[in-house]
Design a protein around this motif. Structure first.
Motif, PDB file in Angstrom:
ATOM      1  N   PHE A  46      -6.215  -7.623   3.639  1.00  0.00           N
ATOM      2  CA  PHE A  46      -6.452  -6.823   2.436  1.00  0.00           C
ATOM      3  C   PHE A  46      -6.028  -5.385   2.707  1.00  0.00           C
ATOM      4  CE2 PHE A  46      -9.267  -3.732   0.343  1.00  0.00           C
ATOM      5  CZ  PHE A  46      -8.992  -4.018  -0.993  1.00  0.00           C
ATOM      6  N   GLY A  47      -5.409  -4.763   1.740  1.00  0.00           N
ATOM      7  CA  GLY A  47      -5.017  -3.371   1.904  1.00  0.00           C
ATOM      8  C   GLY A  47      -5.331  -2.516   0.694  1.00  0.00           C
ATOM      9  N   TRP A  48      -5.670  -1.268   0.982  1.00  0.00           N
ATOM     10  CA  TRP A  48      -6.053  -0.293  -0.045  1.00  0.00           C
ATOM     11  C   TRP A  48      -5.311   0.999   0.272  1.00  0.00           C
ATOM     12  CZ3 TRP A  48      -9.192  -0.268  -4.353  1.00  0.00           C
ATOM     13  CH2 TRP A  48      -9.661   0.969  -4.815  1.00  0.00           C
ATOM     14  N   PRO A  49      -4.516   1.521  -0.668  1.00  0.00           N
ATOM     15  CA  PRO A  49      -3.731   2.724  -0.379  1.00  0.00           C
ATOM     16  C   PRO A  49      -4.605   3.970  -0.352  1.00  0.00           C
ATOM     17  CG  PRO A  49      -3.507   2.130  -2.689  1.00  0.00           C
ATOM     18  CD  PRO A  49      -4.374   1.067  -2.058  1.00  0.00           C
ATOM     19  N   ARG A  50      -4.286   4.920   0.518  1.00  0.00           N
ATOM     20  CA  ARG A  50      -5.020   6.185   0.582  1.00  0.00           C
ATOM     21  C   ARG A  50      -3.992   7.308   0.569  1.00  0.00           C
ATOM     22  NH1 ARG A  50      -9.110   6.250   5.441  1.00  0.00           N
ATOM     23  NH2 ARG A  50      -9.897   8.007   4.221  1.00  0.00           N
ATOM     24  N   ALA A  51      -4.098   8.179  -0.405  1.00  0.00           N
ATOM     25  CA  ALA A  51      -3.121   9.263  -0.552  1.00  0.00           C
ATOM     26  C   ALA A  51      -3.133  10.138   0.697  1.00  0.00           C
ATOM     27  CB  ALA A  51      -3.449  10.084  -1.794  1.00  0.00           C
ATOM     28  N   GLY A  52      -1.971  10.258   1.345  1.00  0.00           N
ATOM     29  CA  GLY A  52      -1.849  11.155   2.493  1.00  0.00           C
ATOM     30  C   GLY A  52      -2.522  10.662   3.753  1.00  0.00           C
ATOM     31  N   LYS A  53      -3.008   9.418   3.751  1.00  0.00           N
ATOM     32  CA  LYS A  53      -3.690   8.884   4.938  1.00  0.00           C
ATOM     33  C   LYS A  53      -3.184   7.472   5.223  1.00  0.00           C
ATOM     34  CE  LYS A  53      -7.751  11.643   4.742  1.00  0.00           C
ATOM     35  NZ  LYS A  53      -9.130  11.762   4.306  1.00  0.00           N
ATOM     36  N   ALA A  54      -3.460   6.997   6.435  1.00  0.00           N
ATOM     37  CA  ALA A  54      -3.149   5.599   6.749  1.00  0.00           C
ATOM     38  C   ALA A  54      -3.937   4.714   5.794  1.00  0.00           C
ATOM     39  CB  ALA A  54      -3.546   5.306   8.193  1.00  0.00           C
ATOM     40  N   PRO A  55      -3.316   3.659   5.273  1.00  0.00           N
ATOM     41  CA  PRO A  55      -4.050   2.780   4.353  1.00  0.00           C
ATOM     42  C   PRO A  55      -5.198   2.072   5.060  1.00  0.00           C
ATOM     43  CG  PRO A  55      -1.976   1.756   5.029  1.00  0.00           C
ATOM     44  CD  PRO A  55      -1.967   3.170   5.555  1.00  0.00           C
ATOM     45  N   PHE A  56      -6.209   1.686   4.281  1.00  0.00           N
ATOM     46  CA  PHE A  56      -7.261   0.778   4.761  1.00  0.00           C
ATOM     47  C   PHE A  56      -6.652  -0.621   4.745  1.00  0.00           C
ATOM     48  CE2 PHE A  56     -10.512  -2.339   3.735  1.00  0.00           C
ATOM     49  CZ  PHE A  56     -11.649  -1.959   4.431  1.00  0.00           C
ATOM     50  N   ILE A  57      -6.454  -1.223   5.902  1.00  0.00           N
ATOM     51  CA  ILE A  57      -5.916  -2.594   5.941  1.00  0.00           C
ATOM     52  C   ILE A  57      -6.684  -3.399   6.984  1.00  0.00           C
ATOM     53  CG2 ILE A  57      -3.940  -4.082   6.446  1.00  0.00           C
ATOM     54  CD1 ILE A  57      -2.064  -1.951   5.543  1.00  0.00           C
ATOM     55  N   THR A  74       0.844  -1.206   0.000  1.00  0.00           N
ATOM     56  CA  THR A  74       0.000   0.000   0.000  1.00  0.00           C
ATOM     57  C   THR A  74       0.878   1.256   0.000  1.00  0.00           C
ATOM     58  OG1 THR A  74      -0.254  -0.114   2.413  1.00  0.00           O
ATOM     59  CG2 THR A  74      -2.001  -1.084   1.092  1.00  0.00           C
ATOM     60  N   GLU A  75       2.056   1.172   0.650  1.00  0.00           N
ATOM     61  CA  GLU A  75       2.968   2.327   0.628  1.00  0.00           C
ATOM     62  C   GLU A  75       3.410   2.671  -0.790  1.00  0.00           C
ATOM     63  OE1 GLU A  75       6.130   1.231   3.273  1.00  0.00           O
ATOM     64  OE2 GLU A  75       4.981   1.803   5.054  1.00  0.00           O
ATOM     65  N   GLN A  76       3.362   1.679  -1.678  1.00  0.00           N
ATOM     66  CA  GLN A  76       3.726   1.923  -3.080  1.00  0.00           C
ATOM     67  C   GLN A  76       2.495   2.187  -3.934  1.00  0.00           C
ATOM     68  OE1 GLN A  76       6.727  -0.548  -4.872  1.00  0.00           O
ATOM     69  NE2 GLN A  76       7.399  -1.357  -2.909  1.00  0.00           N
ATOM     70  N   GLY A  77       1.368   2.429  -3.297  1.00  0.00           N
ATOM     71  CA  GLY A  77       0.156   2.759  -4.055  1.00  0.00           C
ATOM     72  C   GLY A  77      -0.544   1.548  -4.635  1.00  0.00           C
ATOM     73  N   LEU A  78      -0.205   0.337  -4.157  1.00  0.00           N
ATOM     74  CA  LEU A  78      -0.816  -0.874  -4.703  1.00  0.00           C
ATOM     75  C   LEU A  78      -1.890  -1.421  -3.759  1.00  0.00           C
ATOM     76  CD1 LEU A  78       2.475  -2.598  -5.960  1.00  0.00           C
ATOM     77  CD2 LEU A  78       0.874  -1.165  -7.269  1.00  0.00           C
ATOM     78  N   VAL A  79      -2.857  -2.109  -4.340  1.00  0.00           N
ATOM     79  CA  VAL A  79      -3.893  -2.824  -3.601  1.00  0.00           C
ATOM     80  C   VAL A  79      -3.372  -4.245  -3.378  1.00  0.00           C
ATOM     81  CG1 VAL A  79      -6.255  -3.729  -3.768  1.00  0.00           C
ATOM     82  CG2 VAL A  79      -5.721  -1.429  -4.621  1.00  0.00           C
ATOM     83  N   ALA A  80      -3.605  -4.834  -2.217  1.00  0.00           N
ATOM     84  CA  ALA A  80      -3.015  -6.147  -1.958  1.00  0.00           C
ATOM     85  C   ALA A  80      -3.904  -7.031  -1.106  1.00  0.00           C
ATOM     86  CB  ALA A  80      -1.666  -5.975  -1.269  1.00  0.00           C
ATOM     87  N   LEU A  81      -3.764  -8.322  -1.339  1.00  0.00           N
ATOM     88  CA  LEU A  81      -4.451  -9.385  -0.587  1.00  0.00           C
ATOM     89  C   LEU A  81      -3.391 -10.391  -0.153  1.00  0.00           C
ATOM     90  CD1 LEU A  81      -7.464 -10.599  -2.751  1.00  0.00           C
ATOM     91  CD2 LEU A  81      -7.536 -10.329  -0.283  1.00  0.00           C
TER      92      LEU A  81
END
Lengths: 335, 335
Positions: free
Chosen positions: A164-175, A131-138
């Motif tokens: 599961f993770g979802w990147p959020r610009a400028g915010k903590a990712p949804f994980i 997510t730190e690299q802007g990617l969605v992951a499972l």
């Protein structure tokens, strides 16, 4: 309960020292120390320093390599294979990450199979570098056969976490990072030690009857969360992070352990997707739809998975982490 | 309740005729008739002929195209995009399937985004053509905002089904297809009509209080299955089959419907993986590990998802399907 507060650096030095003195190589000791201190820092004690004694026990039982170096293979345009060679998963994951990220950007979606790894770490920690690299992951992994399938009463599935993770610009990712069992095995063990009953629905005794006695559940079978739906997800994790990647099911992992009480051994599957490859120039417009959903969740008081960890992180970075003195003493007594 | 039994051919002719006379093109009418008869055949009445009146209602409300032809785009080495152009998802899926399967075999893993589709069909029917080709598959789609997130009380998520399939040589595939809500919306509606209460945990009234009154749940909020874990999965489906593929969330779909009572409109994400690309020459050895798990499930009486559908299929092929006479009359009255 007596407690002791450590700076993050002191906690790292403590964990690293114990692992090194017990025979782990510098690289593995550093990876495990970093991972467990990060767990402690993020308020996730069940994957914090508490794990260090288990890592040492697993080494003493001959069930983990102290120094094997992982190898990474490019096996298909969108597939990476990392062989942990009997060591913990963490170094294999670090070594494979750049190739997985590159393939994801190239292909849009890619998968990494980590094989022959001993697994103790929280999956959210494997999601975050993506997510730190802007990617969605499972990510998912089997464990030991402790959980009965819905409709059965004999342990077959692991606690089989799915993250599961979802990147959020400028915010903590949804994980999110959830066991597909009703509770983590450690939670049941903690209730046993505390003499407290388990809530209904957590497990069965060895005769297959529902029970709230933690000791009977541990000797019987844990249950999946959410009935047959959670059970189906647990089976999916067995399949895609077991046979699909050429590695063990939870039953095979427990058989391999042969009563040694070691950590689960097998594989982990990580799937990554690149929103910018899916969406092209329109990415920002569409990612704003996700932010609207998060805002609507927050507005009605629903928790956004991952936020609590990031609040704990900020606090720990300022104030250090506090662990039971008994755990501190257990660690220092390990050598 | 009076019932009528139809051969599969007669059921198809009935559905096809109603759809054609109401203005659907031959290709769309055939795809919808085939899909709903397959649902009926497999014992899945909630995705059977019962869906035909809803399809016609959605057309009459101007919320689905009767004849738009899908276009398929090759957007990245492992990504396919199918634009349904406002029609039902089925033709777009049929047209994109060969390219998705080819990319999966080539890359190991690949994903298909179906966009701008009206969605009414069961996801297991989208999974089956992939398992028939020996591929592992996952599919999900948002719906309309009917489900409150855990910790909230306002509808935000759809019933957001998630389906998974695993091919089994010479056997019915392992396929599950589950709403991430505690129950399907149709089940709550059926209880309302029958004057029966809903089980606890299915929903909240419009004040956010737990209720077992189906009418109050339909006017209030449905709940996810399995508490915060099911809620997290529902959020994942929103994200990966919404913003990630440049399409609507369930809230946006409901806003787009603007009270017309039409079917959900948006996207569907399908991910496929090729075990032979993951495993190479060792595929058969490892797939046998999966079979050992299925045997252990069956030995303790746990249901293997998909088996019940295949038993119903065999029965329907021999004996036809039986539907309520009222549904038969409703269909024939549609023109």
């Amino acid at each position: 309960m007596e407690q002791i507060t450590l700076t993050l650096d002191a906690a790292y030095d403590l964990a690293f020292g114990v692992l090194r003195r017990n025979g782990f190589s510098e690289a593995h000791a550093a990876a495990v120390a970093r991972n467990t201190v990060n767990g402690e820092r993020d308020g996730c004690a069940s994957h914090g320093l508490y794990r260090i004694p288990g890592c040492v026990r697993t080494l003493r039982a001959g069930k983990v390599s102290p120094d094997a170096l992982p190898t990474v293979q490019d096996t298909a345009p969108a597939l990476v294979k990392a062989d942990a060679a009997g060591a913990f998963s963490l170094l294999a994951w670090e070594k494979a990450l750049p190739l997985l990220a590159a393939k994801t950007r190239q292909c849009g979606i890619a998968a990494l199979a980590i094989n022959r790894c001993v697994h103790f770490s929280a999956l959210w920690a494997d999601i975050e570098p993506l997510t730190e690299q802007g990617l969605v992951a499972l990510a998912c992994t089997p464990s030991h056969a402790w959980v009965a399938p819905a409709g059965g009463a004999t342990p077959l599935f692991g606690t089989n976490p799915l993250a599961f993770g979802w990147p959020r610009a400028g915010k903590a990712p949804f994980i999110f990072d959830m066991a597909t069992s009703a509770a983590a095995r450690g939670e049941i063990e903690l209730r046993r030690r505390a003499g407290k009953p388990a809530p209904p629905g957590w497990g069965l005794d060895s005769e297959g009857r529902e029970t709230t006695d933690p000791a009977q559940i541990l000797a019987g079978a844990m249950l999946p969360f959410g009935g047959h739906k959670g059970s189906a997800l647990a089976a999916m994790v067995e399949l895609i992070a077991g046979p699909l990647i050429g590695d063990m099911t939870s039953q095979e992992s427990l058989d391999f352990d042969a009563g040694a009480g070691g950590l689960p051994y097998g594989g982990e599957l990580i799937i990554a997707m690149d929103p910018r490859r899916f969406l092209g120039d329109d990415a920002d417009v569409h990612l704003a739809r996700g932010e609207a959903m998060f805002s609507a969740m927050a507005a009605q008081g629903a928790r956004i998975p991952g936020e609590r960890r990031h609040r704990a992180r900020a606090r720990s970075e300022a104030e250090g982490v506090t662990i039971p003195s008994a755990l501190y003493q257990e660690m220092t007594a390990l050598g």
